[in-house]
Design a protein around this motif. Structure first.
Motif, mmCIF file in Angstrom:
data_model
loop_
_atom_site.group_PDB
_atom_site.id
_atom_site.type_symbol
_atom_site.label_atom_id
_atom_site.label_comp_id
_atom_site.label_asym_id
_atom_site.label_seq_id
_atom_site.Cartn_x
_atom_site.Cartn_y
_atom_site.Cartn_z
ATOM 1 N N PRO A 134 35.884 30.717 85.851
ATOM 2 C CA PRO A 134 35.385 32.067 86.605
ATOM 3 C C PRO A 134 34.147 31.916 87.219
ATOM 4 N N VAL A 135 33.688 32.589 88.267
ATOM 5 C CA VAL A 135 32.544 32.395 88.854
ATOM 6 C C VAL A 135 31.550 33.819 88.897
ATOM 7 N N GLY A 136 30.331 33.537 89.037
ATOM 8 C CA GLY A 136 29.450 34.833 89.460
ATOM 9 C C GLY A 136 29.537 35.183 90.800
ATOM 10 N N ASP A 137 28.686 36.068 91.351
ATOM 11 C CA ASP A 137 28.534 36.389 92.820
ATOM 12 C C ASP A 137 28.334 35.268 93.681
ATOM 13 N N PRO A 138 28.869 35.137 94.662
ATOM 14 C CA PRO A 138 28.590 33.844 95.734
ATOM 15 C C PRO A 138 27.672 34.179 96.497
ATOM 16 N N VAL A 139 27.105 33.080 97.196
ATOM 17 C CA VAL A 139 26.144 33.368 98.322
ATOM 18 C C VAL A 139 26.514 32.382 99.267
ATOM 19 N N ALA A 140 26.217 32.793 100.609
ATOM 20 C CA ALA A 140 26.559 31.612 101.789
ATOM 21 C C ALA A 140 25.281 31.640 102.546
ATOM 22 N N THR A 141 25.054 30.387 102.962
ATOM 23 C CA THR A 141 23.995 29.990 103.840
ATOM 24 C C THR A 141 24.317 30.211 105.426
ATOM 25 N N ALA A 142 23.592 30.093 106.213
ATOM 26 C CA ALA A 142 23.832 30.441 107.656
ATOM 27 C C ALA A 142 24.830 29.298 108.221
ATOM 28 N N ASP A 143 24.676 28.103 107.800
ATOM 29 C CA ASP A 143 25.624 27.395 108.198
ATOM 30 C C ASP A 143 27.078 27.280 107.662
ATOM 31 N N GLY A 144 27.364 28.277 106.788
ATOM 32 C CA GLY A 144 28.821 28.755 106.359
ATOM 33 C C GLY A 144 29.213 27.744 104.980
ATOM 34 N N THR A 145 28.022 27.226 104.391
ATOM 35 C CA THR A 145 28.158 27.058 103.022
ATOM 36 C C THR A 145 28.248 27.749 102.105
ATOM 37 N N LEU A 146 29.160 28.043 101.217
ATOM 38 C CA LEU A 146 29.393 28.809 100.156
ATOM 39 C C LEU A 146 28.810 28.306 98.659
ATOM 40 N N TRP A 147 28.116 28.797 98.014
ATOM 41 C CA TRP A 147 27.469 28.383 96.564
ATOM 42 C C TRP A 147 28.021 29.474 95.645
ATOM 43 N N LEU A 148 28.586 28.764 94.657
ATOM 44 C CA LEU A 148 29.004 29.443 93.544
ATOM 45 C C LEU A 148 28.738 29.012 92.013
ATOM 46 N N LEU A 149 28.274 29.799 91.196
ATOM 47 C CA LEU A 149 27.956 29.440 89.845
ATOM 48 C C LEU A 149 29.161 29.585 88.772
ATOM 49 N N ARG A 150 29.686 28.465 88.415
ATOM 50 C CA ARG A 150 30.755 28.630 87.365
ATOM 51 C C ARG A 150 30.042 29.219 86.069
ATOM 52 N N THR A 151 30.443 30.426 85.553
ATOM 53 C CA THR A 151 29.746 31.037 84.471
ATOM 54 C C THR A 151 30.139 30.385 83.045
ATOM 55 N N GLY A 152 31.344 29.694 82.990
ATOM 56 C CA GLY A 152 31.810 29.156 81.927
ATOM 57 C C GLY A 152 30.926 27.760 81.478
ATOM 58 N N GLY A 154 28.444 26.160 83.532
ATOM 59 C CA GLY A 154 26.973 26.339 83.999
ATOM 60 C C GLY A 154 26.862 25.243 85.243
ATOM 61 N N LEU A 155 27.850 25.164 85.875
ATOM 62 C CA LEU A 155 27.976 24.268 87.184
ATOM 63 C C LEU A 155 27.746 25.012 88.161
ATOM 64 N N VAL A 156 26.670 24.529 89.357
ATOM 65 C CA VAL A 156 26.512 25.311 90.424
ATOM 66 C C VAL A 156 27.195 24.427 91.558
ATOM 67 N N CYS A 157 28.149 25.187 92.383
ATOM 68 C CA CYS A 157 29.152 24.169 93.101
ATOM 69 C C CYS A 157 29.115 24.765 94.598
ATOM 70 N N ARG A 158 29.394 23.741 95.498
ATOM 71 C CA ARG A 158 29.227 24.337 96.900
ATOM 72 C C ARG A 158 30.834 23.904 97.505
ATOM 73 N N LEU A 159 30.757 24.965 98.405
ATOM 74 C CA LEU A 159 31.899 24.783 99.314
ATOM 75 C C LEU A 159 31.814 24.693 100.761
ATOM 76 N N ASP A 160 31.968 23.525 101.356
ATOM 77 C CA ASP A 160 31.340 23.299 102.531
ATOM 78 C C ASP A 160 32.341 23.965 103.625
ATOM 79 N N ARG A 161 31.774 24.166 104.844
ATOM 80 C CA ARG A 161 32.370 25.064 105.895
ATOM 81 C C ARG A 161 33.542 24.052 106.315
ATOM 82 N N GLY A 162 34.727 24.724 106.360
ATOM 83 C CA GLY A 162 36.161 23.983 106.788
ATOM 84 C C GLY A 162 36.667 23.228 105.671
ATOM 85 N N ALA A 163 36.258 23.138 104.456
ATOM 86 C CA ALA A 163 36.911 22.199 103.308
ATOM 87 C C ALA A 163 37.948 23.153 102.898
#
Length: 682
Positions: A134-152, A154-163
């Motif tokens: 499970p994750v919290g609300d995501p945020v996305a930077t202008a370059d298309g990188t999606l950032w997510l916080l795994r609530t269970g 405590g990891l902050v993860c990133r999804l790169d554009r096109g990955a």
């Protein structure tokens, strides 16, 4: 069910490309009108509808857009439509029935199913990915990188554009810390609600902690992006909006008191912050200094309105059925835009030399009502034989009186006084009756991220189970009657379990007992204190992991219990499970007897050992043993040491005077003493 990436590419993305000469709808905001079963494009700058695409969809569907396609997203299906040809493509089933967070960014759009931990990229190439939990609300930077916080975890993860999978989880939160992600100047930051700080998310960790200067509140809600450099935060329990400066030399936060209500948001767009008060059905806007810009009622309608930030950085509120959109301008002023097909020119007007057609059922002028005068015939010409105003003409017959038409039923109002309380893995909701609006309320529907529940129209209380302890849930309650579904009212709660039992140890020093334990699992709550009690003893509240009781009664057994008292994130005090330990305070005892014969330099005829048995004295401590007789108060005194149980058997004393009555006195290092039985030496 999880959507295969290949299926999404074929079914959602499709092969359709913009055709030459066809109009490409510009960026703006799309809304789905479930009544008309169509997606409409709204130009935020002009607050006008300029395009329409007929698309089948579900109630409460949302629309997310990419470069060339839009997607109508409901809980049962996702349907693509072209932004150039405005035609609908095939539909696919989403991976989860929960309401996702739509993210419009470069390389997207994305759908984030927070409880299911699933990410769907609708852009080309399409893909469905696991967030790892499970994750919290995501945020996305202008370059298309999606950032997510795994609530269970405590990891902050990133999804790169096109990955096609989560790229990395470079940041680990401090143990036990919770919070949310936000963007400040297009850089991800972590708002730590545990210690009340803001930290930038660096390449491999968190930056320096900047205190927010706010009172402790673990249920703070954070906007996905800053407003003029300040981070908007909502405290739903205290009804306050905060604007926090995250810079190293932070200015004092701006505090905005809010009317009592149930709020959604905050959502920031440009220099404006927006909140929706579900209780009053009002959209509130504020500028970056906290000054209120506008307050606009949300048009009534069934379904739940949605507060979003559009691709053009404006804030929009879509009505529950998509029949109205509130547009927040850059100055914070709100415009209500009905969602109707775009106009195809001006309405037909009568020719200048033609009279306007008569209006049916129009009352005569006021001066002719109630006077008994005849009403002129609008179709009579100048060639009539009789002047219609002459007394010779009979007035037209009066129409028979009729009852006013019945007011039709409409969807019910919002439930009142919605409240939610978290329990262990569950939450309990209560609410007041919604206005029926001329049709009996047949049911209430409760929805939250990850599920929904329907109860009878006479129900005012419901329990929701299967929730995750420590996770914040917002529950929305709507009423239903034969005319439709009314607006929702919301409340939030965080489930938390009672603390587990501490592992307790007990040790004795004479008549004193010392207790110690380690902190147990607190079940998602925070420690208030430990409650310590013993059989027949006073209860202690301690903050540490140890306690003691002194001067206990010898010969008694005491059972000690320790439990953690915690406070849930909702402020509820909970007594945890008790750990227990029993210990006996032995009674002091000294017994002597005549032992085996012996002989020493000072003890000859009739010489024998004096056996001394000691118990109930301080463990591992020195005691003195004094031998006395009828004629000598101190024949001999010797020292020995007790064992871990406070006992010792001593046989190094001897005596040789027949007929004498002897005894011993044992004295501990703390001054307490005990005399033995008396025997006559033989």
């Amino acid at each position: 069910m999880v959507i295969a990436a290949a299926a999404l590419v074929a079914a959602i993305t499709g092969a359709a490309k913009p055709m030459p000469g066809m109009r490409v709808v510009p960026g703006g905001h799309w809304v789905y009108n479930s009544v008309l079963q169509a997606a409409f494009h709204l130009d935020g700058g002009t607050s006008s509808i300029d395009a329409q695409a007929p698309v089948p969809g579900d109630q409460d569907s949302q629309v997310v857009q990419g470069d060339t396609s839009g997607y109508v997203v409901g809980d049962q299906r996702i349907t693509r439509f072209g932004k150039s040809d405005l035609s609908a493509g095939p539909s696919v089933r989403p991976p989860s029935g929960e309401i996702p967070v739509g993210v419009e960014t470069a390389g997207g759009p994305y759908l984030v199913y927070r409880q299911a931990g699933q990410i769907v990229r609708l852009g080309d190439p399409s893909a469905t990915m696991s967030a790892g939990g499970p994750v919290g609300d995501p945020v996305a930077t202008a370059d298309g990188t999606l950032w997510l916080l795994r609530t269970g975890s405590g990891l902050v993860c990133r999804l790169d554009r096109g990955a096609d999978r989560v790229s990395s989880c470079p940041v680990v939160l401090p143990p036990g810390h919770t919070g949310e992600l936000t963007l400040v100047g297009d850089r991800p930051h972590f708002v730590d609600t545990t210690d009340g700080t803001v930290r930038s998310v660096e390449g491999g960790g968190l930056g320096d902690a900047v205190p927010m200067g706010l009172p402790a509140a673990k249920d703070l809600r954070t906007a996905a992006n800053d407003v003029s450099g300040r981070v908007p935060l909502l405290d739903p329990q205290a009804n306050r909006l905060y604007l926090v400066d995250p810079s190293p030399k932070a200015a004092k936060p701006v505090t905005v008191p809010l009317p009592a209500g149930q709020y959604d948001g905050p959502v920031a767009g440009g220099s404006v912050v927006a909140l929706v008060d579900r209780t009053s059905g009002t959209l509130l806007t504020f500028d970056s200094t906290g000054k209120q810009s506008d307050a606009k009622p949300i048009p009534p309608g069934s379904g739940t309105s949605r507060l979003t930030r559009g691709e053009d950085s404006r804030v929009y509120v879509d009505g529950g059925q998509g029949t109205h959109v509130l547009v927040v301008g850059k100055d914070g002023k709100v415009t209500d835009v009905p969602v109707v097909p775009p106009p195809n020119g001006k309405p037909d007007q009568p020719a200048p030399d033609q009279p306007a057609p008569p209006q049916p059922n129009v009352l005569p002028p006021a001066e002719q009502r109630g006077t008994g005068q005849p009403v002129p015939d609008p179709g009579a010409g100048n060639d009539n034989k009789h002047d219609p105003r002459t007394p010779s003409q009979k007035p037209p017959p009066k129409p028979p009186p009729s009852s006013p038409p019945a007011v039709p039923a409409s969807p019910p109002g919002a439930p009142s006084n919605v409240s939610a309380t978290g329990d262990s893995g569950s939450a309990t909701l209560s609410w007041g009756a919604a206005a029926s609006n001329r049709a009996t309320v047949t049911s209430y529907r409760i929805s939250w991220a990850g599920g929904s529940k329907t109860v009878g129209g006479g129900t005012r209380r419901a329990s929701i189970s299967g929730l995750t302890n420590g996770t914040r849930y917002t529950f929305t309650v709507v009423a239903v009657n034969k005319a439709g579904t009314g607006p929702g009212a919301s409340a939030s709660a965080t489930p938390a379990a009672a603390a587990s039992a501490p592992a307790l140890t007990a040790s004795r020093d004479g008549n004193d007992v010392s207790l110690s334990w380690s902190q147990p699992d607190l079940g998602g709550g925070s420690l208030v204190h430990y409650q310590v009690s013993g059989t027949g003893l006073s209860t202690q509240d301690v903050s540490g992991t140890g306690a003691s009781y002194r001067g206990l009664s010898a010969g008694k057994t005491y059972t000690f219990t320790v439990r953690a008292v915690t406070k849930t994130p909702d402020g509820k005090t909970v007594n945890g499970a008790a750990g227990s330990k029993s210990i006996t305070i032995p009674a002091q005892s000294v017994e002597i007897s005549q032992g085996s014969s012996t002989e020493t330099d000072s003890c000859h005829e009739n010489c024998a050992r004096v056996n001394v048995t000691v118990s109930g004295f301080p463990p591992n401590s020195t005691v003195s043993i004094r031998l006395s007789s009828d004629t000598t108060g101190n024949v001999r005194t010797e020292n020995t040491k007790t064992d871990a149980n406070g006992s010792v058997t001593y046989t190094d004393l001897d005596y040789d005077q027949p007929g004498q009555e002897i005894w011993v006195t044992v004295t501990a290092s703390d001054g307490t003493s005990k005399q033995s039985n008396h025997i006559v030496w033989e």
